[in-house]
Write an enzyme that holds these catalytic residues in place. Sequence first.
Site, short mmCIF file in Angstrom:
data_model
loop_
_atom_site.label_atom_id
_atom_site.label_comp_id
_atom_site.label_asym_id
_atom_site.label_seq_id
_atom_site.Cartn_x
_atom_site.Cartn_y
_atom_site.Cartn_z
N CYS A 1 0.84 -1.21 0.00
CA CYS A 1 0.00 0.00 0.00
C CYS A 1 0.87 1.25 0.00
O CYS A 1 1.79 1.38 0.82
CB CYS A 1 -0.93 -0.05 1.21
SG CYS A 1 -1.32 1.50 1.99
N CYS B 1 0.82 3.28 3.19
CA CYS B 1 1.45 2.48 4.26
C CYS B 1 2.97 2.65 4.17
O CYS B 1 3.66 2.76 5.18
CB CYS B 1 1.09 1.00 4.13
SG CYS B 1 -0.66 0.64 4.32
N ARG C 1 -4.78 -6.21 1.85
CA ARG C 1 -6.11 -5.83 1.36
C ARG C 1 -6.67 -6.80 0.32
O ARG C 1 -7.89 -6.99 0.24
CB ARG C 1 -6.07 -4.42 0.77
CG ARG C 1 -5.75 -3.34 1.79
CD ARG C 1 -5.54 -2.00 1.12
NE ARG C 1 -4.46 -2.05 0.15
CZ ARG C 1 -4.14 -1.04 -0.66
NH1 ARG C 1 -4.83 0.08 -0.61
NH2 ARG C 1 -3.14 -1.14 -1.51
#
Length: 250
Positions: free
Chosen positions: A133, A136, A160
Site C-alpha cells: 500500500c 502504508c 487488502r
Amino acid sequence: MRYIPSIARLLFIGLLLLAAAVSLADTPDPAIEKVRAELSKRLGDISPDSIEASPVPGLYEVMIGARLYYVSADGRYFIQGQMTDIETGRNITETKVAQARKKLIDAVGEDNMIVFGKGDEKHTINVFTDIDCGYCRKLHSQIDEYNKQGIRVRYLFYPRAGLNSDSGRKAVSVWCADDRKKALSEAKQGKTPEPKSCANPVADHYALGQIVGVTGTPALVLENGELLPGYIPPARLRQLLDSKMAEKKP
C-alpha cells in the site's frame, strides 16, 4: 444503655450483606435473558459477547466482536447505526465500540506484532498495514520521525487483496524472517522478502481487522480504541494524540 453490636455480630452482618449483593449481581436480568433467547433463535450460531440495556427504554445494546447493534426487547427489530446523546453531543455507539476494539487488539499481545519504538514513548498506536500500500509505505518511511514525536507503532498485517495475495505472502515472509523489523522496512521500500513460511499471526491479524472495522490501509487504532483510516503525518498525529489524552483528564 445504648446497645453496641459485638465485632463478631458486625462481621456476620457484613457477610450477609455481601452475600446478598453477590446474589443480586449474579441474578440474570429477565429482560436481557429474553433478548438473548430471541436472538439465539434468529442468529443461530452467532453469539453476542454482551447484551445490556441501552439509554433508550426498550432498546438493548448487543455487542458482537467490535460491532454494536441495537435490538428491541422482543428480539424482532435489529438496528445498526450510531446513537448520539444530543444533550451532551457524545457518540454513545462509538465510545462502546472503541472500548471493545481496544480490548480485542490488546489481547493480541506485542509478541504477535512488529513494534517500532524504544518503549518509553508517550503514546502507542496500532497500525493495520499492507506491505504494498502506497500510504502504508509513506507512513513507514517516517517511522523514525513518529518515534521521535513520542509515538510507538505496533504493526498488524492487513493484506487488502486477501491472505493468498502477493501482499499476503510477503507478510508471512516478513514475519518468518530472522529480523522482522529489518525485513518489514526493506519490503516497504520495494524489496521482495525472501520467501519463508512458519507459524505466523497474519491470518489472525487479517480476521481481527475485519472484526474491528478496517476497510483500508493504513488503519490507525489509537490508545482509546478509536479507528482512524488513512495516513496522518507524525507531528499532526502527535497533536491529535495529545488532545485525546487531554480529553480524558477530568
